[in-house]
Design a protein around this motif. Structure first.
Motif, PDB file in Angstrom:
ATOM      1  N   TYR A  50      34.260  36.146  38.909  1.00 60.86           N
ATOM      2  CA  TYR A  50      33.216  36.796  38.118  1.00 60.86           C
ATOM      3  C   TYR A  50      33.537  36.654  36.638  1.00 60.86           C
ATOM      4  O   TYR A  50      34.686  36.445  36.253  1.00 60.86           O
ATOM      5  CB  TYR A  50      33.101  38.276  38.489  1.00 60.86           C
ATOM      6  CG  TYR A  50      34.367  39.043  38.218  1.00 60.86           C
ATOM      7  CD1 TYR A  50      34.564  39.679  36.999  1.00 60.86           C
ATOM      8  CD2 TYR A  50      35.379  39.109  39.171  1.00 60.86           C
ATOM      9  CE1 TYR A  50      35.751  40.358  36.729  1.00 60.86           C
ATOM     10  CE2 TYR A  50      36.553  39.786  38.910  1.00 60.86           C
ATOM     11  CZ  TYR A  50      36.733  40.413  37.696  1.00 60.86           C
ATOM     12  OH  TYR A  50      37.908  41.075  37.434  1.00 60.86           O
ATOM     13  N   ASP A  51      32.487  36.802  35.789  1.00 57.10           N
ATOM     14  CA  ASP A  51      32.722  36.624  34.359  1.00 57.10           C
ATOM     15  C   ASP A  51      32.936  37.918  33.584  1.00 57.10           C
ATOM     16  O   ASP A  51      33.807  37.989  32.747  1.00 57.10           O
ATOM     17  CB  ASP A  51      31.622  35.762  33.711  1.00 57.10           C
ATOM     18  CG  ASP A  51      30.227  36.355  33.798  1.00 57.10           C
ATOM     19  OD1 ASP A  51      30.048  37.441  34.380  1.00 57.10           O
ATOM     20  OD2 ASP A  51      29.299  35.712  33.283  1.00 57.10           O
ATOM     21  N   LEU A  52      32.159  38.946  33.823  1.00 60.34           N
ATOM     22  CA  LEU A  52      32.251  40.185  33.042  1.00 60.34           C
ATOM     23  C   LEU A  52      32.241  41.400  33.953  1.00 60.34           C
ATOM     24  O   LEU A  52      31.940  41.304  35.137  1.00 60.34           O
ATOM     25  CB  LEU A  52      31.082  40.280  32.050  1.00 60.34           C
ATOM     26  CG  LEU A  52      30.989  39.164  31.005  1.00 60.34           C
ATOM     27  CD1 LEU A  52      29.657  39.241  30.270  1.00 60.34           C
ATOM     28  CD2 LEU A  52      32.147  39.244  30.033  1.00 60.34           C
ATOM     29  N   ALA A 108      41.075  36.218  37.886  1.00 56.82           N
ATOM     30  CA  ALA A 108      41.443  34.964  37.231  1.00 56.82           C
ATOM     31  C   ALA A 108      40.249  34.472  36.435  1.00 56.82           C
ATOM     32  O   ALA A 108      39.111  34.822  36.740  1.00 56.82           O
ATOM     33  CB  ALA A 108      41.845  33.931  38.281  1.00 56.82           C
ATOM     34  N   PRO A 109      40.484  33.638  35.429  1.00 55.97           N
ATOM     35  CA  PRO A 109      39.368  33.064  34.670  1.00 55.97           C
ATOM     36  C   PRO A 109      38.420  32.308  35.601  1.00 55.97           C
ATOM     37  O   PRO A 109      38.862  31.648  36.545  1.00 55.97           O
ATOM     38  CB  PRO A 109      40.039  32.102  33.695  1.00 55.97           C
ATOM     39  CG  PRO A 109      41.478  32.498  33.658  1.00 55.97           C
ATOM     40  CD  PRO A 109      41.783  33.143  34.975  1.00 55.97           C
ATOM     41  N   GLY A 130      40.305  29.440  37.335  1.00 53.45           N
ATOM     42  CA  GLY A 130      40.661  30.031  38.617  1.00 53.45           C
ATOM     43  C   GLY A 130      39.911  29.398  39.771  1.00 53.45           C
ATOM     44  O   GLY A 130      40.493  29.076  40.813  1.00 53.45           O
ATOM     45  N   ALA A 131      38.606  29.207  39.585  1.00 58.98           N
ATOM     46  CA  ALA A 131      37.802  28.603  40.636  1.00 58.98           C
ATOM     47  C   ALA A 131      38.248  27.163  40.907  1.00 58.98           C
ATOM     48  O   ALA A 131      38.263  26.718  42.056  1.00 58.98           O
ATOM     49  CB  ALA A 131      36.324  28.656  40.271  1.00 58.98           C
ATOM     50  N   TYR A 132      38.622  26.451  39.839  1.00 56.65           N
ATOM     51  CA  TYR A 132      39.090  25.076  40.014  1.00 56.65           C
ATOM     52  C   TYR A 132      40.377  25.059  40.851  1.00 56.65           C
ATOM     53  O   TYR A 132      40.497  24.280  41.805  1.00 56.65           O
ATOM     54  CB  TYR A 132      39.318  24.414  38.657  1.00 56.65           C
ATOM     55  CG  TYR A 132      39.707  22.958  38.771  1.00 56.65           C
ATOM     56  CD1 TYR A 132      38.731  21.976  38.924  1.00 56.65           C
ATOM     57  CD2 TYR A 132      41.037  22.569  38.751  1.00 56.65           C
ATOM     58  CE1 TYR A 132      39.074  20.641  39.052  1.00 56.65           C
ATOM     59  CE2 TYR A 132      41.388  21.238  38.888  1.00 56.65           C
ATOM     60  CZ  TYR A 132      40.409  20.282  39.029  1.00 56.65           C
ATOM     61  OH  TYR A 132      40.758  18.966  39.170  1.00 56.65           O
ATOM     62  N   PHE A 152      47.940  32.984  37.205  1.00 54.68           N
ATOM     63  CA  PHE A 152      47.206  33.821  36.257  1.00 54.68           C
ATOM     64  C   PHE A 152      47.715  35.241  36.108  1.00 54.68           C
ATOM     65  O   PHE A 152      47.046  36.074  35.525  1.00 54.68           O
ATOM     66  CB  PHE A 152      45.717  33.835  36.639  1.00 54.68           C
ATOM     67  CG  PHE A 152      45.096  32.463  36.584  1.00 54.68           C
ATOM     68  CD1 PHE A 152      44.900  31.840  35.369  1.00 54.68           C
ATOM     69  CD2 PHE A 152      44.768  31.791  37.741  1.00 54.68           C
ATOM     70  CE1 PHE A 152      44.361  30.565  35.297  1.00 54.68           C
ATOM     71  CE2 PHE A 152      44.215  30.522  37.690  1.00 54.68           C
ATOM     72  CZ  PHE A 152      44.019  29.902  36.469  1.00 54.68           C
ATOM     73  N   LYS A 153      48.880  35.560  36.591  1.00 58.38           N
ATOM     74  CA  LYS A 153      49.442  36.918  36.382  1.00 58.38           C
ATOM     75  C   LYS A 153      50.494  36.895  35.338  1.00 58.38           C
ATOM     76  O   LYS A 153      51.137  35.990  35.017  1.00 58.38           O
ATOM     77  CB  LYS A 153      50.016  37.445  37.699  1.00 58.38           C
ATOM     78  CG  LYS A 153      48.939  37.753  38.700  1.00 58.38           C
ATOM     79  CD  LYS A 153      48.654  39.209  38.714  1.00 58.38           C
ATOM     80  CE  LYS A 153      47.487  39.447  39.667  1.00 58.38           C
ATOM     81  NZ  LYS A 153      47.184  40.715  39.977  1.00 58.38           N
TER      82      LYS A 153
END
Length: 124
Positions: free
Chosen positions: A67-69, A93-94, A98-100, A123-124
């Protein structure tokens, strides 16, 4: 055997669709669905679109949701709770990066817990 599914939630339909396009073109064998914007094409999020996207990609292998926001996260949490599905992970994750990473892992046949571990490590 189906791979782990990926859902992209954004306040912008163009952003969600764009991330989906990148994953499909760059990674290939990936099950991804976008849920961007509202039903009337405005900026925002739609609980119904999110639920539909999760249902469309969910399999026994599980699903990772990006998700973005903040309100996208809130609607994703509500959708996951309402659907009562197991093996759905809301990623911290971004969206694009993250999705990539999740798509690459999923395309290699990684299980949901392996995809989540890779995201947490990066991402942590």
């Amino acid at each position: 055997m189906a791979n782990v599914g990926i859902v992209i939630i954004s306040h912008s339909e163009k952003v969600a669709d764009g991330v989906k396009d990148i994953l499909e073109q760059a990674v290939g064998q990936v099950t991804v669905e976008s849920a961007g914007g509202t039903e009337d094409g405005e900026i925002g999020t739609s609980l119904e679109k999110i639920q539909g996207a999760i249902e469309n990609v969910h399999s026994a292998q599980g699903t990772v949701v990006f998700y973005d926001l903040g309100s996208a996260k809130m609607n994703a949490e509500i959708a996951i709770e309402m659907l009562e599905l197991e093996n759905v992970h809301l990623a911290e994750a971004p969206v694009l990066e993250g999705a990539y990473l999740a798509a690459v892992e999923a395309s290699m046949g990684s299980a949901l817990d392996e995809v989540v571990k890779a995201l947490e490590k990066e991402f942590k």
